[in-house]
Every structure is written in C-alpha cells, then in structure tokens.
Design a protein around this motif. Structure first.
Motif, short mmCIF file in Angstrom:
data_model
loop_
_atom_site.label_atom_id
_atom_site.label_comp_id
_atom_site.label_asym_id
_atom_site.label_seq_id
_atom_site.Cartn_x
_atom_site.Cartn_y
_atom_site.Cartn_z
N VAL A 60 7.19 -37.84 -34.35
CA VAL A 60 8.09 -38.50 -33.40
C VAL A 60 8.06 -37.80 -32.05
O VAL A 60 7.92 -38.43 -31.00
CB VAL A 60 9.53 -38.55 -33.95
CG1 VAL A 60 10.51 -38.99 -32.89
CG2 VAL A 60 9.61 -39.49 -35.16
N ALA A 61 8.17 -36.48 -32.06
CA ALA A 61 8.23 -35.72 -30.81
C ALA A 61 6.90 -35.75 -30.06
O ALA A 61 6.87 -36.01 -28.85
CB ALA A 61 8.65 -34.28 -31.09
N LEU A 62 5.82 -35.51 -30.75
CA LEU A 62 4.53 -35.41 -30.08
C LEU A 62 3.99 -36.76 -29.62
O LEU A 62 3.44 -36.87 -28.53
CB LEU A 62 3.51 -34.71 -30.98
CG LEU A 62 3.74 -33.22 -31.18
CD1 LEU A 62 2.83 -32.67 -32.26
CD2 LEU A 62 3.54 -32.48 -29.87
N LEU A 63 4.13 -37.78 -30.42
CA LEU A 63 3.60 -39.09 -30.03
C LEU A 63 4.40 -39.72 -28.89
O LEU A 63 3.89 -40.60 -28.20
CB LEU A 63 3.52 -40.01 -31.24
CG LEU A 63 2.53 -39.57 -32.31
CD1 LEU A 63 2.61 -40.48 -33.53
CD2 LEU A 63 1.11 -39.51 -31.77
N GLY A 64 5.60 -39.24 -28.69
CA GLY A 64 6.40 -39.73 -27.57
C GLY A 64 5.90 -39.25 -26.22
O GLY A 64 6.14 -39.89 -25.20
N ILE A 65 5.17 -38.14 -26.19
CA ILE A 65 4.69 -37.58 -24.92
C ILE A 65 3.67 -38.50 -24.25
O ILE A 65 3.88 -38.90 -23.11
CB ILE A 65 4.15 -36.15 -25.14
CG1 ILE A 65 5.27 -35.21 -25.60
CG2 ILE A 65 3.49 -35.62 -23.86
CD1 ILE A 65 4.78 -33.86 -26.08
N PRO A 66 2.57 -38.87 -24.92
CA PRO A 66 1.64 -39.78 -24.24
C PRO A 66 2.22 -41.18 -24.06
O PRO A 66 1.87 -41.87 -23.10
CB PRO A 66 0.40 -39.79 -25.14
CG PRO A 66 0.84 -39.28 -26.44
CD PRO A 66 2.02 -38.41 -26.19
N ALA A 67 3.11 -41.59 -24.96
CA ALA A 67 3.73 -42.91 -24.81
C ALA A 67 4.56 -42.97 -23.53
O ALA A 67 4.53 -43.97 -22.80
CB ALA A 67 4.61 -43.23 -26.03
N ALA A 68 5.29 -41.90 -23.23
CA ALA A 68 6.08 -41.85 -22.00
C ALA A 68 5.17 -41.84 -20.78
O ALA A 68 5.48 -42.50 -19.77
CB ALA A 68 6.99 -40.63 -22.01
N GLN A 69 4.05 -41.13 -20.84
CA GLN A 69 3.12 -41.10 -19.71
C GLN A 69 2.50 -42.47 -19.49
O GLN A 69 2.38 -42.94 -18.37
CB GLN A 69 2.03 -40.05 -19.96
CG GLN A 69 0.96 -40.00 -18.89
CD GLN A 69 1.48 -39.53 -17.54
OE1 GLN A 69 2.51 -38.89 -17.45
NE2 GLN A 69 0.76 -39.88 -16.48
N LEU A 70 2.12 -43.12 -20.57
CA LEU A 70 1.50 -44.44 -20.48
C LEU A 70 2.43 -45.46 -19.85
O LEU A 70 2.02 -46.28 -19.04
CB LEU A 70 1.04 -44.91 -21.86
CG LEU A 70 0.32 -46.24 -21.93
CD1 LEU A 70 -1.00 -46.17 -21.18
CD2 LEU A 70 0.09 -46.63 -23.37
N ARG A 71 3.69 -45.40 -20.22
CA ARG A 71 4.67 -46.36 -19.71
C ARG A 71 5.37 -45.90 -18.44
O ARG A 71 6.27 -46.56 -17.96
CB ARG A 71 5.70 -46.63 -20.80
CG ARG A 71 5.11 -47.33 -21.99
CD ARG A 71 6.20 -47.71 -22.96
NE ARG A 71 5.63 -48.39 -24.10
CZ ARG A 71 5.78 -48.01 -25.35
NH1 ARG A 71 6.49 -46.93 -25.63
NH2 ARG A 71 5.23 -48.69 -26.33
N ASN A 72 4.98 -44.73 -17.95
CA ASN A 72 5.59 -44.15 -16.75
C ASN A 72 7.10 -44.00 -16.91
O ASN A 72 7.88 -44.31 -16.02
CB ASN A 72 5.25 -44.98 -15.51
CG ASN A 72 5.39 -44.18 -14.24
OD1 ASN A 72 5.40 -42.96 -14.27
ND2 ASN A 72 5.53 -44.86 -13.12
N GLU A 73 7.51 -43.52 -18.08
CA GLU A 73 8.93 -43.37 -18.39
C GLU A 73 9.38 -41.91 -18.47
O GLU A 73 10.47 -41.63 -18.94
CB GLU A 73 9.24 -44.08 -19.71
CG GLU A 73 9.11 -45.57 -19.62
CD GLU A 73 9.41 -46.27 -20.93
OE1 GLU A 73 9.55 -45.58 -21.96
OE2 GLU A 73 9.51 -47.49 -20.91
N GLN A 74 8.54 -40.99 -18.03
CA GLN A 74 8.95 -39.60 -18.02
C GLN A 74 9.96 -39.38 -16.89
O GLN A 74 10.04 -40.16 -15.95
CB GLN A 74 7.74 -38.66 -17.90
CG GLN A 74 7.02 -38.72 -16.58
CD GLN A 74 6.02 -39.85 -16.46
OE1 GLN A 74 6.23 -40.92 -16.97
NE2 GLN A 74 4.95 -39.60 -15.75
N ILE A 75 10.69 -38.30 -17.00
CA ILE A 75 11.70 -37.98 -15.98
C ILE A 75 10.98 -37.48 -14.73
O ILE A 75 10.13 -36.59 -14.81
CB ILE A 75 12.68 -36.92 -16.50
CG1 ILE A 75 13.45 -37.46 -17.70
CG2 ILE A 75 13.63 -36.47 -15.39
CD1 ILE A 75 14.28 -36.43 -18.41
N THR A 76 11.31 -38.06 -13.60
CA THR A 76 10.71 -37.63 -12.35
C THR A 76 11.80 -37.38 -11.31
O THR A 76 12.83 -38.03 -11.33
CB THR A 76 9.73 -38.68 -11.78
OG1 THR A 76 10.45 -39.89 -11.56
CG2 THR A 76 8.59 -38.95 -12.72
#
Length: 162
Positions: free
Chosen positions: A39-55
């Motif tokens: 859950v934790a690790l697969l969320g990292i590239p998923a957030a990058q792909l969807r541009n949903e990381q905190i900026t």
C-alpha cells in the motif's frame, strides 16, 4: 486493491478470534510485511503519475513559464537520481533478504519477496520523473498531465468564481 484485501483479512481475523477463539494464523505478520509495504510503496508512483503529490508552488507560480520549466527539469533530474539511489540500496537489501530467506518476524511466513518492491517502485518512479521531464520540455510547459499527455491548466480566480 491491497488496502481492501488487508481490511477484509483483518476483519476476518478479528471475527474469527472473537466468535470462534481461532484467529487467522500470521495476520499481524502478513499485514506488516506484505499488505502495508504494498500500500505504501505503490502509492508513491501512483501519486507521481496522477500529479497528486504535495507541492509548495508559492515561488514557481510567480515565475515566467520558461523559468518554471527550468526548475521543473532540475527537480525531475534530482528526483530521478534520488529515486535511483533508493532503488540501488533497496536492491542490495532485497538481495540480502533473499539470500537468508527472510521470514516475517517469528513465524515462518516468507517475507523476502516484498523487499523487491522497493527497487521496482523507485525505478518506476525514476522513469516517471524522466517521462515528466521530457513531456514538459516538449510542451514547453512546467506542468503536464502524464496520463492524458496534455499541459495542465491552472485554475484562475475567474474560473473558480463560476
């Protein structure tokens, strides 16, 4: 998906323990060594792909598009290097765990394959950074939608008032 499976497993474990005094063997270890890392690790590239990381874009939002693009390229290069560093060290750890056939805690549940998620996820993240950088350079825009392949539109105050 892993989150739903984990939830169903934990609920089944609690129900079995409460009603039948027979908990599911290794639930805590499976959650800690399999479900949570996935859950934790697969969320990292998923957030990058969807541009949903905190900026924090206070500075970049005030720049000209070309200056913002330069910062974006620098950030993508730096992010790729860091991600590849995590992948390299994660691969070393995964190989070590595979050699010793690591198990989950004191039970005999196999845990070493999960350690390979770290290098896989961080190589994928580095690839996403490179794709993001290339698409931004081609579009000459600092923000692109990696999924749609288009430039991301900023919402203006007039748009939000509608």
């Amino acid at each position: 998906m892993a989150l739903i499976v984990m939830m169903l497993h934990v609920v089944a474990h609690a129900m079995m323990r409460h009603f039948f005094d027979a908990p599911i063997y290794g639930t805590n270890e499976l959650v800690a060594y399999w479900y949570l890392p996935a859950v934790a690790l697969l969320g990292i590239p998923a957030a990058q792909l969807r541009n949903e990381q905190i900026t924090v874009s206070l500075l970049v939002d005030r720049m000209k598009p070309m200056s913002a693009l330069i910062f974006k390229v620098f950030g993508c290069v730096l992010g790729s290097i860091i991600a590849l560093g995590f992948a390299w060290f994660g691969l070393g750890e995964a190989m070590e765990k595979m050699e010793i056939r690591a198990t989950a805690g004191v039970v005999d549940i196999v845990a070493w394959p999960v350690y390979f998620l770290v290098p896989i996820v961080f190589v994928l993240l580095a690839i996403l950074y490179v794709i993001d950088m290339v698409m931004s350079i081609r579009a000459r825009a600092p923000e692109v939608d990696l999924v749609a392949g288009t430039t991301a539109e900023h919402e203006t105050e007039e748009d939000s008032a509608l």
